[in-house]
Design a protein around this motif. Structure first.
Motif, PDB file in Angstrom:
ATOM      1  N   VAL A  31      34.378  42.702  37.389  1.00 53.70           N
ATOM      2  CA  VAL A  31      35.008  42.537  36.081  1.00 53.70           C
ATOM      3  C   VAL A  31      35.684  43.857  35.700  1.00 53.70           C
ATOM      4  CG1 VAL A  31      34.550  42.137  33.627  1.00 53.70           C
ATOM      5  CG2 VAL A  31      33.352  40.769  35.361  1.00 53.70           C
ATOM      6  N   ASP A  32      36.897  43.765  35.175  1.00 55.71           N
ATOM      7  CA  ASP A  32      37.701  44.908  34.727  1.00 55.71           C
ATOM      8  C   ASP A  32      38.158  45.833  35.849  1.00 55.71           C
ATOM      9  OD1 ASP A  32      37.500  44.028  32.071  1.00 55.71           O
ATOM     10  OD2 ASP A  32      35.676  45.196  31.726  1.00 55.71           O
ATOM     11  N   LEU A  33      37.936  45.447  37.119  1.00 51.83           N
ATOM     12  CA  LEU A  33      38.405  46.245  38.257  1.00 51.83           C
ATOM     13  C   LEU A  33      39.184  45.363  39.230  1.00 51.83           C
ATOM     14  CD1 LEU A  33      35.162  48.324  39.014  1.00 51.83           C
ATOM     15  CD2 LEU A  33      37.191  49.088  37.788  1.00 51.83           C
ATOM     16  N   GLN A  34      39.904  44.380  38.712  1.00 51.85           N
ATOM     17  CA  GLN A  34      40.554  43.399  39.567  1.00 51.85           C
ATOM     18  C   GLN A  34      41.990  43.793  39.903  1.00 51.85           C
ATOM     19  OE1 GLN A  34      39.373  39.941  37.241  1.00 51.85           O
ATOM     20  NE2 GLN A  34      38.006  39.402  38.921  1.00 51.85           N
ATOM     21  N   ASN A  35      42.108  44.999  40.469  1.00 49.97           N
ATOM     22  CA  ASN A  35      43.375  45.522  40.933  1.00 49.97           C
ATOM     23  C   ASN A  35      43.045  46.540  42.023  1.00 49.97           C
ATOM     24  OD1 ASN A  35      45.604  47.508  41.101  1.00 49.97           O
ATOM     25  ND2 ASN A  35      46.504  46.270  39.469  1.00 49.97           N
ATOM     26  N   ILE A  36      43.788  46.528  43.109  1.00 47.39           N
ATOM     27  CA  ILE A  36      43.506  47.448  44.222  1.00 47.39           C
ATOM     28  C   ILE A  36      43.484  48.909  43.764  1.00 47.39           C
ATOM     29  CG2 ILE A  36      45.916  47.597  44.955  1.00 47.39           C
ATOM     30  CD1 ILE A  36      44.847  47.753  47.860  1.00 47.39           C
ATOM     31  N   ASN A  37      44.321  49.247  42.788  1.00 46.51           N
ATOM     32  CA  ASN A  37      44.378  50.632  42.310  1.00 46.51           C
ATOM     33  C   ASN A  37      43.079  51.075  41.635  1.00 46.51           C
ATOM     34  OD1 ASN A  37      47.097  51.010  43.171  1.00 46.51           O
ATOM     35  ND2 ASN A  37      47.772  49.844  41.388  1.00 46.51           N
ATOM     36  N   PHE A  38      42.314  50.129  41.099  1.00 42.21           N
ATOM     37  CA  PHE A  38      41.063  50.468  40.429  1.00 42.21           C
ATOM     38  C   PHE A  38      39.904  50.637  41.412  1.00 42.21           C
ATOM     39  CE2 PHE A  38      42.790  47.795  36.683  1.00 42.21           C
ATOM     40  CZ  PHE A  38      43.546  48.863  36.237  1.00 42.21           C
TER      41      PHE A  38
END
Length: 169
Positions: A66-73
């Motif tokens: 949750v709240d980290l659903q991007n490769i950059n994160f």
């Protein structure tokens, strides 16, 4: 709070923040249930994250948070280990043991003669796991973790009794 390591983030997968995990757990489906909290160890600090999704791909768990659903994160977490709170550890049936509990046990044969010490439990992706023993002479050997060989495990005394078969050691 005490933590138990359940895997290591070995890579990212896709652009939507999934991470590929080398699992140390036999219970991935339970560990990574949606909304379950796990901890990513970053610089010896435990960052709580909540599981958003879980699936298997080519034998590896793929998990997003949750709240980290991007490769950059999530790229920054490559190489980090994942933990659970020890209080969330599942109770096993009688005669079943966590790998962590077996490591360090003294191994004796049925006559009580010390054989060595368990230094790791290794998964074979086959019929059984193997126990890596360090013998008295510092030599290391693998023995199958099967009922024909492992006769008794006493966690309180920290001793495992094995049946010594010809060619085993």
């Amino acid at each position: 709070m005490a933590y138990i390591c359940i895997g290591k983030i070995i890579n990212t997968h896709g652009i939507k923040g999934e991470v590929k995990i080398e699992s140390y757990s036999d219970f991935d489906e339970e560990r990574y249930t949606k909304s379950k909290q796990v901890y990513i160890c970053v610089d010896e600090k435990y960052l709580p994250v909540t599981v958003a999704s879980y699936r298997k791909h080519k034998g590896f768990p793929l998990v997003s948070f949750v709240d980290l659903q991007n490769i950059n994160f999530v790229e920054q977490y490559k190489g980090c280990e994942i933990y659970i709170d020890e209080a969330d550890r599942k109770q096993l049936k009688k005669g079943e043991y966590y790998r962590k509990d077996l490591v360090g046990l003294t191994v004796v044969d049925e006559e009580g003669i010390t054989v060595g010490k368990i230094i790791s439990v290794e998964e074979t992706l086959g019929a059984q796991n193997n126990l890596r023993l360090q013998l008295e002479d510092a030599k290391e050997v693998l023995i199958p973790y099967i009922p024909m060989i492992v006769k008794n495990v006493d966690l309180e005394k920290k001793v495992m009794t094995i049946h010594r078969m010809g060619g085993l050691l």
